[in-house]
Design a protein around this motif. Structure first.
Motif, PDB file in Angstrom:
ATOM      1  N   LEU A 158       0.737  -1.062  -0.177  1.00 30.02           N
ATOM      2  CA  LEU A 158      -0.319  -0.019   0.111  1.00 30.02           C
ATOM      3  C   LEU A 158       1.171   1.813  -0.093  1.00 30.02           C
ATOM      4  N   GLN A 159       1.208   1.787  -1.443  1.00 27.50           N
ATOM      5  CA  GLN A 159       1.553   3.249  -1.197  1.00 27.50           C
ATOM      6  C   GLN A 159       0.517   4.213  -1.348  1.00 27.50           C
ATOM      7  N   LEU A 160       0.840   5.630  -0.093  1.00 29.55           N
ATOM      8  CA  LEU A 160      -0.138   6.317   0.613  1.00 29.55           C
ATOM      9  C   LEU A 160       0.880   7.631  -0.247  1.00 29.55           C
ATOM     10  N   SER A 161       0.873   8.423  -1.019  1.00 30.48           N
ATOM     11  CA  SER A 161       1.849   9.364  -1.033  1.00 30.48           C
ATOM     12  C   SER A 161       0.707  10.363  -1.069  1.00 30.48           C
ATOM     13  N   GLY A 162       1.192  12.350  -0.557  1.00 31.03           N
ATOM     14  CA  GLY A 162       0.476  13.111  -0.009  1.00 31.03           C
ATOM     15  C   GLY A 162       1.462  14.574  -0.275  1.00 31.03           C
ATOM     16  N   LYS A 163       0.489  15.315  -0.313  1.00 31.67           N
ATOM     17  CA  LYS A 163       1.577  17.038   0.077  1.00 31.67           C
ATOM     18  C   LYS A 163       0.503  17.411   0.583  1.00 31.67           C
ATOM     19  N   PRO A 164       0.352  19.034   1.095  1.00 35.81           N
ATOM     20  CA  PRO A 164       0.027  19.861   1.491  1.00 35.81           C
ATOM     21  C   PRO A 164      -0.829  20.404   0.897  1.00 35.81           C
ATOM     22  N   ALA A 165      -2.481  20.339   1.455  1.00 37.85           N
ATOM     23  CA  ALA A 165      -3.699  21.359   0.308  1.00 37.85           C
ATOM     24  C   ALA A 165      -3.315  22.690   1.524  1.00 37.85           C
ATOM     25  N   THR A 166      -4.393  23.625  -0.044  1.00 38.16           N
ATOM     26  CA  THR A 166      -3.868  24.669   0.428  1.00 38.16           C
ATOM     27  C   THR A 166      -4.759  24.790   1.786  1.00 38.16           C
ATOM     28  N   GLY A 167      -3.755  25.770   2.495  1.00 38.87           N
ATOM     29  CA  GLY A 167      -3.383  26.072   4.007  1.00 38.87           C
ATOM     30  C   GLY A 167      -2.881  25.317   4.972  1.00 38.87           C
ATOM     31  N   ALA A 168      -2.395  23.775   4.330  1.00 43.10           N
ATOM     32  CA  ALA A 168      -1.534  23.120   4.872  1.00 43.10           C
ATOM     33  C   ALA A 168       0.021  23.574   5.388  1.00 43.10           C
ATOM     34  N   ASN A 169       0.872  22.728   5.807  1.00 45.63           N
ATOM     35  CA  ASN A 169       1.758  23.255   5.659  1.00 45.63           C
ATOM     36  C   ASN A 169       2.411  21.740   6.023  1.00 45.63           C
ATOM     37  N   PHE A 170       3.171  21.086   5.630  1.00 44.06           N
ATOM     38  CA  PHE A 170       4.218  19.832   6.464  1.00 44.06           C
ATOM     39  C   PHE A 170       4.890  19.653   4.577  1.00 44.06           C
ATOM     40  N   LYS A 171       5.766  18.914   4.989  1.00 43.43           N
ATOM     41  CA  LYS A 171       6.420  18.481   3.959  1.00 43.43           C
ATOM     42  C   LYS A 171       5.845  17.212   2.847  1.00 43.43           C
ATOM     43  N   PRO A 172       5.619  17.614   1.566  1.00 42.98           N
ATOM     44  CA  PRO A 172       5.449  15.703   0.608  1.00 42.98           C
ATOM     45  C   PRO A 172       5.518  14.822   1.238  1.00 42.98           C
ATOM     46  N   PHE A 173       4.961  13.322   1.059  1.00 43.83           N
ATOM     47  CA  PHE A 173       5.592  12.331   1.583  1.00 43.83           C
ATOM     48  C   PHE A 173       5.144  11.242   0.526  1.00 43.83           C
ATOM     49  N   THR A 174       6.189   9.987   0.908  1.00 43.78           N
ATOM     50  CA  THR A 174       5.069   8.537   0.021  1.00 43.78           C
ATOM     51  C   THR A 174       5.782   7.906   1.080  1.00 43.78           C
ATOM     52  N   PHE A 175       4.617   7.036   1.759  1.00 42.94           N
ATOM     53  CA  PHE A 175       4.720   6.177   2.619  1.00 42.94           C
ATOM     54  C   PHE A 175       4.536   4.520   2.321  1.00 42.94           C
ATOM     55  N   LYS A 176       5.407   3.472   2.159  1.00 40.66           N
ATOM     56  CA  LYS A 176       5.018   2.153   0.809  1.00 40.66           C
ATOM     57  C   LYS A 176       5.345   1.332   3.092  1.00 40.66           C
ATOM     58  N   PHE A 177       3.642   0.668   2.998  1.00 45.94           N
ATOM     59  CA  PHE A 177       3.198  -0.465   3.383  1.00 45.94           C
ATOM     60  C   PHE A 177       1.822  -1.634   3.172  1.00 45.94           C
ATOM     61  N   GLU A 178       3.982  -2.914   3.674  1.00 48.59           N
ATOM     62  CA  GLU A 178       3.444  -4.495   3.412  1.00 48.59           C
ATOM     63  C   GLU A 178       2.131  -4.877   4.164  1.00 48.59           C
ATOM     64  N   VAL A 179       1.257  -5.866   3.118  1.00 44.43           N
ATOM     65  CA  VAL A 179       0.459  -6.123   3.947  1.00 44.43           C
ATOM     66  C   VAL A 179       0.163  -7.723   3.322  1.00 44.43           C
ATOM     67  N   VAL A 180      -0.136  -8.564   4.446  1.00 47.50           N
ATOM     68  CA  VAL A 180      -0.598  -9.677   3.474  1.00 47.50           C
ATOM     69  C   VAL A 180      -2.295 -10.459   4.015  1.00 47.50           C
ATOM     70  N   VAL A 181      -2.188 -10.896   2.899  1.00 49.56           N
ATOM     71  CA  VAL A 181      -4.154 -10.637   2.489  1.00 49.56           C
ATOM     72  C   VAL A 181      -4.326 -12.134   2.809  1.00 49.56           C
ATOM     73  N   ALA A 182      -4.843 -13.375   3.665  1.00 56.72           N
ATOM     74  CA  ALA A 182      -5.145 -14.196   3.787  1.00 56.72           C
ATOM     75  C   ALA A 182      -6.213 -14.432   2.696  1.00 56.72           C
ATOM     76  N   ALA A 183      -6.357 -16.465   2.890  1.00 60.51           N
ATOM     77  CA  ALA A 183      -7.142 -16.173   2.165  1.00 60.51           C
ATOM     78  C   ALA A 183      -9.497 -16.567   2.567  1.00 60.51           C
ATOM     79  N   GLY A 184      -9.598 -15.543   1.748  1.00 62.27           N
ATOM     80  CA  GLY A 184     -11.294 -15.521   2.218  1.00 62.27           C
ATOM     81  C   GLY A 184     -11.713 -16.901   2.642  1.00 62.27           C
TER      82      GLY A 184
END
Length: 237
Positions: A158-184
């Motif tokens: 799961l890759q979540l990327s983001g940048k600040p919207a108008t009025g927000a103040n933080f640096k752009p980021f990208t997070f990568k999470f590994e997820v194990v999905v079991a059988a249904g």
């Protein structure tokens, strides 16, 4: 003669009584020393116990994994019970916080979520691009969340990327999470192939062997420790 015998008794009894406390000290203080020396070992064993418990508590998925990029931190949580299953709807939400603990709601972040089947190449298109929506979860209000249906069991990123919207103040980021999905519930874990072309059962079995090995090592360490302590106690007695 009797006065001389009476005069000699104080020299005999004190010597005999003084030896008895000394023998008690020789038997008692070494045990105390063993106890004091064993405190560090006991703390170490307790640490190993907590480590094994923490590993078994997160098995088989890596839930509540914390990532940090620049001045933003993110924690991934998946419903239900941090145990996503193939073919079933899973809600994933990301607790975004700035340095200092201030929350970043979705309204302040221009965020995008991409789901990849592992392994994947850098230029490979995402398998899924779920739409993000504001989610209220635990103590967080309006944080980014999405409903995801993983097509097959296996390992995903799961890759979540983001940048600040108008009025927000933080640096752009990208997070990568590994997820194990079991059988249904509708699929057979032993026969179904996961998205990575490997049996899901092998992934779960491998993690289970690691946990079992850690438990065996911990149990052996505790047994050896008490055997050594018992031997030292017997020698001092």
């Amino acid at each position: 003669m009797s006065p001389q015998q009476n005069h000699g008794k104080p020299w005999l009894f004190p010597s005999s009584t003084s030896e008895h406390p000394t023998s008690q000290k020789q038997r008692h203080y070494p045990l105390n020393g063993i106890c004091r020396q064993s405190q560090g070992r006991i703390k170490h064993l307790l640490f190993l116990s907590s480590l094994v418990i923490s590993i078994t508590s997160i098995y088989p998925t890596s839930a509540h994994e914390i990532k940090v990029a620049a001045d933003v931190g993110a924690t991934l949580h998946m419903e239900p019970n941090d145990n996503p299953r193939a073919g079933e709807s899973t809600q994933a939400w990301f607790a975004l916080t700035r340095k200092g603990g201030k929350q970043i709601p979705l309204s302040q972040c221009d965020c995008q979520l991409f789901v990849y089947a592992e392994p994947h190449t850098p230029k490979e298109p995402a398998l899924l691009e779920p739409s993000l929506k504001p989610v209220v979860a635990e103590r967080y209000q309006g944080i980014p969340g999405a409903d995801i249906i993983f097509p097959k069991p296996g390992i995903y990123q799961l890759q979540l990327s983001g940048k600040p919207a108008t009025g927000a103040n933080f640096k752009p980021f990208t997070f990568k999470f590994e997820v194990v999905v079991a059988a249904g519930a509708a699929s057979n874990t032993q026969k179904s192939q996961d998205v990575n072309n490997a049996p899901t059962q092998e992934t779960n079995t491998g993690l289970g062997l690691i946990v079992t090995a850690l438990c065996i090592i911990l149990g052996t360490g505790i047994l050896v420790f008490w055997v050594k302590a018992a031997r030292k106690s017997g020698k001092n007695d």
